[in-house]
Design a protein around this motif. Structure first.
Motif, PDB file in Angstrom:
ATOM      1  N   THR A 407       0.833  -1.198   0.000  1.00 30.37           N
ATOM      2  CA  THR A 407       0.000   0.000   0.000  1.00 30.37           C
ATOM      3  C   THR A 407       0.868   1.248   0.000  1.00 30.37           C
ATOM      4  O   THR A 407       0.451   2.291  -0.476  1.00 30.37           O
ATOM      5  CB  THR A 407      -0.934   0.017   1.220  1.00 30.37           C
ATOM      6  OG1 THR A 407      -0.165  -0.332   2.352  1.00 30.37           O
ATOM      7  CG2 THR A 407      -2.087  -0.932   1.038  1.00 30.37           C
ATOM      8  N   GLY A 410       2.436   1.391  -3.627  1.00 30.16           N
ATOM      9  CA  GLY A 410       1.469   1.390  -4.719  1.00 30.16           C
ATOM     10  C   GLY A 410       0.758   2.717  -4.936  1.00 30.16           C
ATOM     11  O   GLY A 410      -0.187   2.782  -5.695  1.00 30.16           O
ATOM     12  N   GLN A 697      -0.250  -4.629  -7.749  1.00 27.34           N
ATOM     13  CA  GLN A 697      -0.229  -3.246  -7.281  1.00 27.34           C
ATOM     14  C   GLN A 697       0.987  -2.502  -7.776  1.00 27.34           C
ATOM     15  O   GLN A 697       0.920  -1.312  -8.047  1.00 27.34           O
ATOM     16  CB  GLN A 697      -0.254  -3.230  -5.757  1.00 27.34           C
ATOM     17  CG  GLN A 697      -1.564  -3.739  -5.208  1.00 27.34           C
ATOM     18  CD  GLN A 697      -2.009  -2.968  -4.000  1.00 27.34           C
ATOM     19  OE1 GLN A 697      -1.194  -2.484  -3.234  1.00 27.34           O
ATOM     20  NE2 GLN A 697      -3.299  -2.834  -3.831  1.00 27.34           N
TER      21      GLN A 697
END
Lengths: 799, 63
Positions: A407, A410, A697
């Protein structure tokens, strides 16, 4: 083959419509494939609710996999129940369940008539698109657990995951739609009230002229302050990031138009351009709304929490208790039942594990683990119960860690569309023209500077570019959706067009996870031996056994097997017709270990090795030809978590410059993508499992392949139905056409503007013609984008 | 010509009424599910067959 043609049609289950293979139950004059299906029928029959079967044919889903009795015990836990119940009053509680089985009008009917099955349920309402049911129940008469069990008993098991514990976020903002409604209302009324001005009103009626002008001014206020705020916010956001997006010049044009119109009305010099301003805001908002209308029923943002259960069984002093997932601590002992997901990394302390990591790695074969071995979160236990000792908490587990890291890396820049770049040049040119005009008029007639500059700024607004862009995107998104490629947003179209390197996952993406090609090698088997082997294999649920049982045909299933014994991860043996038959790995069937263990099953009859079955992944139809076609224009790569067994085949299909990497861990896949990106490649990744999540991602475009719409896909930019993978090259072709269509429409609109300026300068354009031409030019641009994008999708042979 | 002013007020208030109806229908969630309402209307209401049927569902539930 003669056997197939003479045998009668296989009876279909009355409940789920599947072919009744193996056991066939006949009750109430109807056929059922399993006791589960029959039980659902009996429950409904008892309450007189067999309408369920008359609305759609065979509406149920197969109930072959039985559910554990106490699966929903955790719903009795007050804390967990409170996190799921959205509202609880004195008499009733409201809960929203996600039920993936919802698929037809019978489902809708049954779920909305739940109150006939249980008086405790007050009402239920289905949202068909989202596959959700809102249930209101009387918590004095029934409980959350009982409601969940009721749903399960009629074949609609609610899917409850860890992510349900978090407060739900509002799905789509309706603000844009309100803004669009207000803009449409004001635009239409302003148009109406501009007619007197355009048609020429009697000079004696000056007070009426003023009335209409002020009414227009009044009606334009909601557009200027409310509807257009969509563009102000977006322009301000990008300016704060020191980026000039397309909305900035549009905001400038809106402001200049409004200011000049306000001045004209106040100074009684003219009627202003309120109709043009509100019209263009309306059309641009309509484009945005259409473009943003993505797919509610699909989730592109799933993280590990939607896969994990909300609660697990924890053993405390040998007594099972329910524990919510966040409450699991180090050194807790967890009891994992059959078909349950392992929520945290742990060491097996009791039982033999056979773990299906298909969800994590895409590999369909379960892995056997003994007591004392480490199992990782994300695997699914198949078989008997096991106990594990938690060695890493949920948030620290291997899989979760992988996700958390992604996360951070990405994060993307949302504003990299070529449209913004183009609008920047456009704005630059516009300002120089405005400055030149101002200078020229300043030298010749300074009183005209204000008029001339505002006219240039109004005429040269890049709204046509925005219009053509949003409407083209919306149409192409719709076209893709019709062909079962669902994009997260419009930016993905451009990213797809820019990709020059395509990376595939192998298992589950290029190959199907379910079917395997099977080949027998060795001494020829006689027919009774084939039947005996089939009978033995039918006893086991292992994918290889199922495949062998299919291979042998179902003729043998009536033979009795005695002394059946399954050694997890090794093989099975049993006595059929007095012969001891063993099926399993090389070491299990008493033969020297073989290099390619894992994709071969040896068979022995009476301890004499007869031969082996070789399993090969089954490539999806037309995949080889797709790879050959793509290989001409793209750099291709395959990242597989599997062994290198398929290397030669893939090399042959994909050519010499393709990157083929095997035995890739999820983190290796991510690194491989980064590596390609550092070589300046725009990478498109196509994968299916959670093991591809990181790579999906990291890549510039991540496409998740899904066998069915109900399936859970990892977070990605797009979801593609597995059957459509063979048409990937056509999708790419259409994505590339997107820019051409936008540019064509833009050029046409610039020509419009030039023609408009030309006639306006000569004084040949009456205000009324101009006012009619403005919406007409917008609509003609829409028609051009619509027609051209349909033409390109026709050429790409997409529906 | 004050009749024009009256007409103006009348026409704008009718249009405003429709705008209000539109906003209400969006807020009410009428466009959230485009499949279920079309199917739901075709179901016949059978006469009450069991005691459970007599319970009137609470209609005031907002999703």
């Amino acid at each position: 083959m003669s056997k197939l043609t003479t045998s009668p049609v296989t009876p279909q289950c009355y409940h789920c419509g599947e072919d009744c293979r193996g056991e066939l139950l006949h009750a109430h004059d109807k056929d059922f494939c399993c006791t589960g299906c029959q039980m659902v029928y009996e429950i409904l029959n008892k309450s007189g609710m067999c309408d369920y079967y008359s609305i759609s044919r065979n509406p149920g889903t197969s109930r072959k996999i039985k559910m554990r009795e106490d699966k929903f015990v955790f719903l009795d836990d007050a804390k967990i129940a409170a996190s799921l119940i959205r509202f609880s009053g004195e008499q009733q509680s409201h809960v929203n369940f996600y039920i993936p089985q919802i698929h037809c009008s019978s489902c809708l009917w049954l779920l909305e008539n739940l109150h006939r099955l249980d008086a405790g349920v007050l009402s239920s309402k289905v949202n068909f698109i989202r596959k959700e049911t809102d249930i209101v129940f009387d918590h004095h008469k029934t409980s959350l657990r009982k409601v969940a069990e009721l749903l399960t008993s009629i074949g609609y098991e609610p899917y409850i995951s860890f992510s349900d514990m978090k407060p739900s976020v509002t799905r789509i903002s309706k603000n844009k739609i309100y803004k669009l409604g207000v803009a449409g209302f004001c635009f239409a009324n302003i148009m109406l009230m501009s007619f007197p001005e355009y048609l020429g009103i009697d000079a004696k009626e000056q007070h009426l002229v003023n009335l209409f002008r002020f009414a227009n001014l009044f009606l334009s206020l909601p557009v200027f302050f409310y509807s257009a705020s969509e563009f102000y916010i977006s322009a301000w956001k990008s300016l704060r990031h020191r980026f000039l997006n397309i909305d900035a010049p549009i905001v400038l044009a809106i402001w200049v138009t409004f200011a000049r119109s306000l001045y004209e009305v106040m100074s009684h010099t003219g009627g202003g351009y309120f109709d043009s301003m509100s019209g263009i805001v309306f059309f641009m908002l309509a484009g945005r709304v259409l473009q943003d209308k993505t797919y509610q029923q699909l989730s592109f943002e799933r993280d590990y929490t939607s896969y994990f259960p909300i609660a697990v069984t924890r053993l405390k002093n040998e007594q099972p208790e329910t524990a919510a997932l966040p409450d699991i601590r180090l050194d807790d002992t967890l009891l994992i039942h059959n078909e349950e997901l392992i929520p945290a990394d742990g060491i097996i302390t009791r039982g033999k594990a056979l773990i299906d990591y298909s969800f994590v790695t895409g590999e369909s074969l379960p892995v056997a683990k003994e007591t004392g071995e480490i199992v990782y979160a994300g695997g699914k236990q198949t078989g008997a119960n096991i106990e594990i000792l938690v060695i890493r908490e949920v948030t620290q587990s291997y899989l979760t860690q992988l996700w958390n890291r992604n996360t951070e890396t990405g994060r993307r820049d949302e504003e990299r569309s070529f449209v913004h770049l183009l609008s920047r040049y456009f704005t630059l040119i516009l300002f120089s023209i405005a400055a030149a005009t101002a200078a020229w008029w300043y030298l010749h007639n300074p009183s005209h500077v204000w008029n001339a500059v505002t006219a240039v700024l109004i005429v040269a607004c890049p709204c046509a570019l925005l219009l053509s862009n949003t409407f083209t995107n919306a149409n192409i998104l719709r076209r893709f959706g019709r062909n079962h490629l669902y994009l997260r947003n419009a930016q993905v179209i451009e990213d797809m067009a820019n990709a020059d390197c395509i990376v595939f996952d192998k298992t589950g993406t290029l190959t199907t996870g379910r079917y395997q090609d099977i080949l027998y090698e060795g001494e020829p088997l006689q027919e009774h031996q084939v039947k005996a082997i089939g009978a033995l294999a039918a006893q086991s649920g292992h994918p290889f056994s199922k495949a062998i049982s299919n291979w042998a045909g179902h003729a043998g299933t009536k033979q009795t097997v005695s002394g059946f014994c399954e050694t997890a991860g090794k093989g099975i043996e049993g006595i059929v017709n007095g012969d001891l038959i063993a099926l399993g790995s090389a070491s299990f069937v008493h033969k020297a270990p073989h290099a390619r263990e894992g994709s071969e099953v040896y068979v022995s009859i009476e301890e004499e090795v007869k031969g082996r079955f070789i399993f090969r992944n089954h490539y999806r139809d037309e995949i080889p030809s797709l790879l050959k076609r793509l290989g001409k224009n793209y750099r291709l790569a395959v990242l597989s978590g599997d062994n290198a067994g398929e290397q030669f085949y893939l090399r042959e299909v994909m050519g010499f410059d393709a990157v083929l990497l095997f035995n890739q861990q999820p983190s290796d896949k991510l690194e491989a993508i980064k590596n390609l990106q550092s070589q300046g490649k725009k990478v498109m990744m196509i994968g299916d499992g959670l093991n591809d999540a990181g790579a999906l991602q990291q890549s510039d475009v991540g496409i998740a392949v899904s066998e069915s719409n109900n399936n859970f896909t990892p977070a990605s930019d797009a979801i593609l139905a597995a059957g459509e993978l063979a048409r990937l090259d056509r999708f790419l072709q259409l994505a590339k056409a997107n820019r051409k269509v936008v540019m064509a429409a833009f050029v046409i609109s610039v020509l419009y503007n030039l023609a408009g300026i030309f006639f306006a300068v000569k004084g040949l354009l009456s205000p009324m013609i101009a006012a009619i031409l403005m919406p007409c030019s917008s609509i003609s641009i829409l028609l051009v984008t619509y027609g051209l994008s349909n033409f390109y999708s026709y050429r790409a042979r997409l529906q | 010509m004050s009749v024009i002013i009256l007409l103006l007020i009348a026409s704008i208030s009718v249009a405003a009424l429709f705008l209000a109806a539109f906003i209400w229908s969006v807020r009410n969630g009428q466009y959230d599910d485009e499949v279920a309402p079309a199917v739901r209307i075709l179901f016949d209401d059978k006469p009450a067959a069991s005691a459970a049927d007599t319970i009137v569902p609470d209609k005031n539930i907002q999703p």
